[in-house]
Design a protein around this motif. Structure first.
Motif, PDB file in Angstrom:
ATOM      1  N   ASN A  38       0.851  -1.195   0.000  1.00 32.29           N
ATOM      2  CA  ASN A  38       0.000   0.000   0.000  1.00 32.29           C
ATOM      3  C   ASN A  38       0.888   1.246   0.000  1.00 32.29           C
ATOM      4  O   ASN A  38       1.871   1.309   0.743  1.00 32.29           O
ATOM      5  N   GLY A  39       0.527   2.190  -0.858  1.00 34.56           N
ATOM      6  CA  GLY A  39       1.270   3.449  -0.903  1.00 34.56           C
ATOM      7  C   GLY A  39       2.547   3.392  -1.725  1.00 34.56           C
ATOM      8  O   GLY A  39       3.306   4.369  -1.776  1.00 34.56           O
ATOM      9  N   GLY A  41       2.908   3.424  -4.865  1.00 34.98           N
ATOM     10  CA  GLY A  41       2.850   4.281  -6.048  1.00 34.98           C
ATOM     11  C   GLY A  41       2.203   3.632  -7.260  1.00 34.98           C
ATOM     12  O   GLY A  41       2.251   4.179  -8.367  1.00 34.98           O
ATOM     13  N   LYS A  42       1.559   2.500  -7.072  1.00 30.01           N
ATOM     14  CA  LYS A  42       0.983   1.749  -8.201  1.00 30.01           C
ATOM     15  C   LYS A  42      -0.105   2.557  -8.909  1.00 30.01           C
ATOM     16  O   LYS A  42      -0.104   2.695 -10.127  1.00 30.01           O
ATOM     17  N   SER A  43      -1.054   3.073  -8.120  1.00 29.91           N
ATOM     18  CA  SER A  43      -2.148   3.837  -8.734  1.00 29.91           C
ATOM     19  C   SER A  43      -1.621   5.120  -9.361  1.00 29.91           C
ATOM     20  O   SER A  43      -2.057   5.513 -10.450  1.00 29.91           O
ATOM     21  N   THR A  44      -0.687   5.768  -8.686  1.00 31.21           N
ATOM     22  CA  THR A  44      -0.110   7.011  -9.213  1.00 31.21           C
ATOM     23  C   THR A  44       0.542   6.752 -10.567  1.00 31.21           C
ATOM     24  O   THR A  44       0.423   7.551 -11.508  1.00 31.21           O
TER      25      THR A  44
HETATM   26  N1  LIG Z   1      -4.187  12.854  -4.188  1.00 31.23           N
HETATM   27  C1  LIG Z   1      -3.109  12.662  -3.405  1.00 31.23           C
HETATM   28  N2  LIG Z   1      -2.587  13.660  -2.667  1.00 31.23           N
HETATM   29  C2  LIG Z   1      -1.499  13.468  -1.890  1.00 31.23           C
HETATM   30  N3  LIG Z   1      -0.840  12.299  -1.780  1.00 31.23           N
HETATM   31  C3  LIG Z   1      -1.328  11.267  -2.483  1.00 31.23           C
HETATM   32  C4  LIG Z   1      -2.475  11.380  -3.323  1.00 31.23           C
HETATM   33  N4  LIG Z   1      -2.718  10.182  -3.905  1.00 31.23           N
HETATM   34  C5  LIG Z   1      -1.770   9.346  -3.426  1.00 31.23           C
HETATM   35  N5  LIG Z   1      -0.936  10.001  -2.580  1.00 31.23           N
HETATM   36  C6  LIG Z   1       0.228   9.413  -1.903  1.00 31.23           C
HETATM   37  O1  LIG Z   1       1.114   8.914  -2.871  1.00 31.23           O
HETATM   38  C7  LIG Z   1       1.675   7.673  -2.466  1.00 31.23           C
HETATM   39  C8  LIG Z   1       1.372   6.621  -3.509  1.00 31.23           C
HETATM   40  O2  LIG Z   1      -0.035   6.414  -3.537  1.00 31.23           O
HETATM   41  P1  LIG Z   1      -0.717   5.395  -4.534  1.00 31.23           P
HETATM   42  O3  LIG Z   1      -2.184   5.557  -4.408  1.00 31.23           O
HETATM   43  O4  LIG Z   1      -0.111   5.554  -5.881  1.00 31.23           O
HETATM   44  O5  LIG Z   1      -0.241   3.997  -3.909  1.00 31.23           O
HETATM   45  P2  LIG Z   1      -0.721   2.517  -4.271  1.00 31.23           P
HETATM   46  O6  LIG Z   1       0.510   1.716  -4.509  1.00 31.23           O
HETATM   47  O7  LIG Z   1      -1.724   2.555  -5.350  1.00 31.23           O
HETATM   48  O8  LIG Z   1      -1.369   2.054  -2.883  1.00 31.23           O
HETATM   49  P3  LIG Z   1      -2.635   1.079  -2.612  1.00 31.23           P
HETATM   50  O9  LIG Z   1      -2.105  -0.319  -2.726  1.00 31.23           O
HETATM   51  O10 LIG Z   1      -3.028   1.410  -1.205  1.00 31.23           O
HETATM   52  O11 LIG Z   1      -3.703   1.387  -3.609  1.00 31.23           O
HETATM   53  C9  LIG Z   1       1.070   7.367  -1.093  1.00 31.23           C
HETATM   54  O12 LIG Z   1       1.989   7.744  -0.105  1.00 31.23           O
HETATM   55  C10 LIG Z   1      -0.171   8.236  -1.042  1.00 31.23           C
HETATM   56  O13 LIG Z   1      -0.462   8.627   0.279  1.00 31.23           O
END
Ligand SMILES: Nc1ncnc2c1ncn2[C@@H]1O[C@H](COP(=O)(O)OP(=O)(O)OP(=O)(O)O)[C@@H](O)[C@H]1O
Ligand SMILES: [Mg+2]
Length: 232
Positions: A38-39, A41-44
Motif C-alpha cells: 500500500n502506498g 505508487g501503483k495507482s499514481t
Molecule cells: N491525491 C493525493 N494527494 C497526496 N498524496 C497522495 C495522493 N494520492 C496518493 N498520494 C500518496 O502517494 C503515495 C502513492 O499512492 P498510490 O495511491 O499511488 O499507492 P498505491 O501503490 O496505489 O497504494 P494502494 O495499494 O493502497 O492502492 C502514497 O503515499 C499516497 O499517500
C-alpha cells in the motif's frame, strides 16, 4: 519498439513525491502485472500514464511519441484506457449507457456492445439495469467493458480484485485471459501476488515510488518478490 516506454518518470502531489525516476517498458500485446505494498505508487503510476496525474512530456513515450502530461481524453483517443480503482461508473446510467460512454472517443476497432456482452454475458442480462444496483463483480465487469469500448491498445486495470469474492475474481480473470496478446497490451495492478504472477508475462514490483524488482513472471522467485515487496 515498445508500445510504452517510460524513462525517468517522477510524479508529485504538491510537495510530496510519490514516484522517483521510474523506468518501465510494455511491449505490444504484452501483459504486465504491477505489485507492491500500500502506498508504493501503483495507482499514481497508472494515473500518470492515463493523464490523471501530471507527468513530464518526454518521460512517457507511447508508440514512440511523448505523451506525458496530455489530457485524459486525448490519451483515450490514442488508445490508452484506465479501469480506475473504485470503478467510477455513472450512477444514474444503465449498464448499456455506461458501456456506450466508453465509445465516445470513437477509435476504430473491433469492440462493440455485442462483443463486450460476449465476454461478460451477465451484463447482457442486466443491460437496462442502473449500474449502481449491480453486484460489485458486475460493476467491475461494466468498468472493464467500458474501457474495452474505447478500443484500447493499452488496457490498464487498477485492483480489479478489490473487495470481490474469489469465485468472482476467477470469473473476471477467465474472461480477460483470451484478450491477452492479440492487439492489446495490459497493465494490471494486482494485490494478489499469485494472481499477478499467473496472469502476466512480466511483472514489476514497486516500493516507495521506485521499481524494486522486474522480471519474467515465470522466473521471479517468492524470495525475490518478498524482498522487493517489503525491502527485507
Ligand atoms: N491525491 C493525493 N494527494 C497526496 N498524496 C497522495 C495522493 N494520492 C496518493 N498520494 C500518496 O502517494 C503515495 C502513492 O499512492 P498510490 O495511491 O499511488 O499507492 P498505491 O501503490 O496505489 O497504494 P494502494 O495499494 O493502497 O492502492 C502514497 O503515499 C499516497 O499517500
Ligand atoms: Mg492504489
Amino acid at each position: 519498439m515498445s508500445l510504452v516506454d517510460i524513462r525517468g518518470l517522477s510524479a508529485c502531489y504538491g510537495d510530496f513525491q510519490a514516484l522517483f525516476d521510474m523506468t518501465c517498458e510494455v511491449g505490444e500485446g504484452e501483459t504486465i502485472a504491477i505489485i507492491g505494498a500500500n502506498g508504493a505508487g501503483k495507482s499514481t503510476f497508472l494515473k500518470a500514464i492515463a493523464g490523471v496525474v501530471p507527468a513530464p512530456s518526454e518521460a512517457i513515450l507511447f508508440d514512440g511519441k511523448p505523451i506525458g502530461g496530455l489530457r485524459s481524453m486525448e490519451l483515450v483517443a490514442r488508445g490508452i484506457a484506465l479501469v480506475p480503482e473504485g470503478r467510477c461508473l455513472f450512477a444514474s446510467l444503465s449498464v448499456e449507457e455506461n458501456l456506450l460512454m466508453g465509445a465516445y472517443a470513437k477509435r476504430p476497432g473491433e469492440w462493440s456492445l455485442a462483443k463486450v456482452y460476449g465476454v461478460f454475458p451477465r451484463l447482457r442480462e442486466r443491460r437496462h439495469q442502473s449500474a449502481t444496483t449491480l453486484s460489485g463483480g458486475e460493476q467491475q465487469m461494466v468498468a472493464i467493458g467500458r474501457a474495452l469500448m474505447s478500443n484500447p491498445r493499452l488496457l490498464m486495470c487498477d485492483e480489479i480484485s478489490l473487495g470481490l469474492a474469489p469465485s468472482v475474481i476467477a470469473n473476471i480473470y477467465q474472461a480477460l485471459g483470451p484478450l491477452k496478446g492479440r492487439h492489446m497490451a495490459m497493465l494490471i495492478v494486482e494485490q494478489d501476488i499469485h494472481q499477478a504472477v499467473s496472469f502476466s508475462d512480466r511483472l514489476y514490483c514497486f516500493q516507495e515510488g521506485r521499481v524494486s524488482l522486474t522480471g519474467q513472471s515465470t522466473a521471479v522467485t517468492h524470495a525475490q518478490i518478498s524482498s522487493a515487496y517489503f525491502g527485507a
